[in-house]
Write a protein that holds these residues in place. Sequence first.
Motif, PDB file in Angstrom:
ATOM      1  N   CYS A 186     -14.934  -4.328   4.904  1.00  0.00           N
ATOM      2  CA  CYS A 186     -14.078  -3.762   5.956  1.00  0.00           C
ATOM      3  C   CYS A 186     -14.766  -3.959   7.305  1.00  0.00           C
ATOM      4  N   PRO A 187     -14.096  -4.578   8.296  1.00  0.00           N
ATOM      5  CA  PRO A 187     -14.712  -4.706   9.632  1.00  0.00           C
ATOM      6  C   PRO A 187     -15.045  -3.333  10.206  1.00  0.00           C
ATOM      7  N   TYR A 188     -16.245  -3.213  10.738  1.00  0.00           N
ATOM      8  CA  TYR A 188     -16.702  -1.923  11.291  1.00  0.00           C
ATOM      9  C   TYR A 188     -15.765  -1.408  12.369  1.00  0.00           C
ATOM     10  N   LYS A 257      -6.174  -7.936   0.281  1.00  0.00           N
ATOM     11  CA  LYS A 257      -4.950  -8.134  -0.490  1.00  0.00           C
ATOM     12  C   LYS A 257      -3.807  -8.658   0.365  1.00  0.00           C
ATOM     13  N   TYR A 258      -3.704  -8.169   1.604  1.00  0.00           N
ATOM     14  CA  TYR A 258      -2.542  -8.506   2.430  1.00  0.00           C
ATOM     15  C   TYR A 258      -2.891  -9.392   3.628  1.00  0.00           C
ATOM     16  N   GLY A 259      -4.176  -9.574   3.931  1.00  0.00           N
ATOM     17  CA  GLY A 259      -4.606 -10.532   4.928  1.00  0.00           C
ATOM     18  C   GLY A 259      -4.230 -10.223   6.352  1.00  0.00           C
ATOM     19  N   SER A 260      -3.875  -8.980   6.661  1.00  0.00           N
ATOM     20  CA  SER A 260      -3.472  -8.627   8.017  1.00  0.00           C
ATOM     21  C   SER A 260      -3.947  -7.216   8.316  1.00  0.00           C
ATOM     22  N   GLU A 262      -2.637  -5.131  10.492  1.00  0.00           N
ATOM     23  CA  GLU A 262      -1.503  -4.206  10.577  1.00  0.00           C
ATOM     24  C   GLU A 262      -0.944  -3.885   9.196  1.00  0.00           C
ATOM     25  N   LYS A 263      -0.861  -4.887   8.310  1.00  0.00           N
ATOM     26  CA  LYS A 263      -0.383  -4.610   6.950  1.00  0.00           C
ATOM     27  C   LYS A 263      -1.366  -3.706   6.200  1.00  0.00           C
ATOM     28  N   ALA A 264      -2.651  -3.960   6.389  1.00  0.00           N
ATOM     29  CA  ALA A 264      -3.658  -3.095   5.762  1.00  0.00           C
ATOM     30  C   ALA A 264      -3.532  -1.672   6.280  1.00  0.00           C
ATOM     31  N   ALA A 265      -3.303  -1.520   7.591  1.00  0.00           N
ATOM     32  CA  ALA A 265      -3.135  -0.189   8.184  1.00  0.00           C
ATOM     33  C   ALA A 265      -1.868   0.485   7.659  1.00  0.00           C
ATOM     34  N   MET A 266      -0.773  -0.280   7.509  1.00  0.00           N
ATOM     35  CA  MET A 266       0.464   0.290   6.974  1.00  0.00           C
ATOM     36  C   MET A 266       0.275   0.758   5.527  1.00  0.00           C
ATOM     37  N   ALA A 267      -0.391  -0.056   4.725  1.00  0.00           N
ATOM     38  CA  ALA A 267      -0.640   0.333   3.334  1.00  0.00           C
ATOM     39  C   ALA A 267      -1.535   1.566   3.272  1.00  0.00           C
ATOM     40  N   TYR A 268      -2.525   1.646   4.165  1.00  0.00           N
ATOM     41  CA  TYR A 268      -3.425   2.798   4.219  1.00  0.00           C
ATOM     42  C   TYR A 268      -2.650   4.057   4.593  1.00  0.00           C
ATOM     43  N   ASN A 269      -1.701   3.921   5.521  1.00  0.00           N
ATOM     44  CA  ASN A 269      -0.971   5.073   6.040  1.00  0.00           C
ATOM     45  C   ASN A 269       0.202   5.476   5.160  1.00  0.00           C
ATOM     46  N   MET A 270       0.941   4.476   4.630  1.00  0.00           N
ATOM     47  CA  MET A 270       2.172   4.754   3.902  1.00  0.00           C
ATOM     48  C   MET A 270       2.018   4.652   2.392  1.00  0.00           C
ATOM     49  N   GLY A 273       3.326   1.317  -2.007  1.00  0.00           N
ATOM     50  CA  GLY A 273       4.755   1.306  -2.309  1.00  0.00           C
ATOM     51  C   GLY A 273       5.594   1.435  -1.053  1.00  0.00           C
ATOM     52  N   GLY A 274       5.226   2.380  -0.181  1.00  0.00           N
ATOM     53  CA  GLY A 274       5.963   2.564   1.067  1.00  0.00           C
ATOM     54  C   GLY A 274       5.853   1.346   1.975  1.00  0.00           C
ATOM     55  N   ALA A 275       4.672   0.737   2.012  1.00  0.00           N
ATOM     56  CA  ALA A 275       4.485  -0.443   2.859  1.00  0.00           C
ATOM     57  C   ALA A 275       5.329  -1.608   2.356  1.00  0.00           C
ATOM     58  N   ARG A 276       5.375  -1.801   1.048  1.00  0.00           N
ATOM     59  CA  ARG A 276       6.181  -2.905   0.508  1.00  0.00           C
ATOM     60  C   ARG A 276       7.661  -2.700   0.812  1.00  0.00           C
ATOM     61  N   SER A 277       8.122  -1.454   0.690  1.00  0.00           N
ATOM     62  CA  SER A 277       9.522  -1.177   1.011  1.00  0.00           C
ATOM     63  C   SER A 277       9.815  -1.514   2.474  1.00  0.00           C
ATOM     64  N   ALA A 278       8.875  -1.180   3.367  1.00  0.00           N
ATOM     65  CA  ALA A 278       9.058  -1.500   4.784  1.00  0.00           C
ATOM     66  C   ALA A 278       9.073  -3.004   5.007  1.00  0.00           C
ATOM     67  N   TRP A 279       8.175  -3.713   4.349  1.00  0.00           N
ATOM     68  CA  TRP A 279       8.126  -5.165   4.525  1.00  0.00           C
ATOM     69  C   TRP A 279       9.397  -5.819   3.987  1.00  0.00           C
ATOM     70  N   ASP A 280       9.894  -5.311   2.856  1.00  0.00           N
ATOM     71  CA  ASP A 280      11.132  -5.857   2.302  1.00  0.00           C
ATOM     72  C   ASP A 280      12.303  -5.633   3.259  1.00  0.00           C
ATOM     73  N   SER A 281      12.190  -4.581   4.075  1.00  0.00           N
ATOM     74  CA  SER A 281      13.252  -4.308   5.050  1.00  0.00           C
ATOM     75  C   SER A 281      13.021  -5.042   6.368  1.00  0.00           C
ATOM     76  N   GLY A 282      11.984  -5.871   6.421  1.00  0.00           N
ATOM     77  CA  GLY A 282      11.703  -6.634   7.619  1.00  0.00           C
ATOM     78  C   GLY A 282      10.802  -5.933   8.614  1.00  0.00           C
ATOM     79  N   ILE A 283      10.239  -4.782   8.240  1.00  0.00           N
ATOM     80  CA  ILE A 283       9.351  -4.035   9.137  1.00  0.00           C
ATOM     81  C   ILE A 283       7.906  -4.443   8.833  1.00  0.00           C
ATOM     82  N   THR A 284       7.277  -5.081   9.745  1.00  0.00           N
ATOM     83  CA  THR A 284       5.886  -5.523   9.548  1.00  0.00           C
ATOM     84  C   THR A 284       4.903  -4.813  10.464  1.00  0.00           C
TER      85      THR A 284
END
Length: 309
Positions: A186-188, A257-260, A262-270, A273-284
């Motif tokens: 994890c970057p410091y 796992k997700y290479g981004s 913002e995606k890592a932050a979304m998965a950490y926060n949501m 499962g919640g992050a994948r649902s958002a991505w499937d809805s076009g929310i990145t």
Amino acid sequence: MSQKGEKYARRMERRVDKLEQDVSAITTEQTTQGVRISAVEDDLAVYRAAVSARELKQAAAEIKAAKERRTARAAERERKARRRNKVLAFIALALFVAVCVVMVAKAYSEEPAAEPATPEASAAPAAILPAELLFTAAAEEEYMEDPQEAEKIEEALLAQGYFSLAVPMPYEWQDYMRTYCEEYGCPYPLALAVAQTESNFDMDAVGASGEVGIMQLNPGPGSSYHAEIQAATGLDPTTASGNIAGGCYKLGLYLAKYGSVEKAAMAYNMGEGGARSAWDSGITSTDYSKAVKEAMETWECTVNAWGGV
């Protein structure tokens, strides 16, 4: 009949009447006396019956008291016997322990002392100690010459940028974060950004869903998320070191796992499962992920990333 004869007859009649009256009186008196005697005898019989009842009752009470005394004496004898048995058992145990102590002491006293192989060996008893417990005179002298070694190390790490006064965490916690960022990829600056966004570096912070610590780790149903983190890191997520380790572990896992960021932050926060649902809805991107990315960019300019970690 002559006049004298008549007088005599009348006197005799009067005497007979008198005798009859006396006999009648005597008979009446005897009858009354008989009634009185009978009443006295009845009273005497009642008295004797009462006395007999009292005697029987008293005798029964005496018998009962005698039984109680015998029972009490038997119980007292039993208690004395138990006390005596306990004392004897204690004495026997004490004698056994004493015998064991004497035998052990005798065995040690009779053990032959190991003879030294050489005179040099007998003159150097320290040689039998493990090597890692021995300090050379030079090492001891060097240690005694610099009692503030820890402070000097901290100053050197601060000068090199490993520690930073800009990071609102104790140096010990900064060391935790550096160490676990390197361990889990994890970057410091990302770990600092998440700590700032989640709790503003407050170890005592508690979230609405029960999230705890600097990295606001969610315990999950039945503390299952904490158990998963503890199994992966070997540390308790409710402690400072375990909380920082858990956050760095999760961020490193999601980033790989997700290479981004913002995606890592979304998965950490949501959650994933919640992050994948958002991505499937076009929310990145979300407000949270944007805040983390901006904070990360700020920390990249503030602290030394030490080789990109």
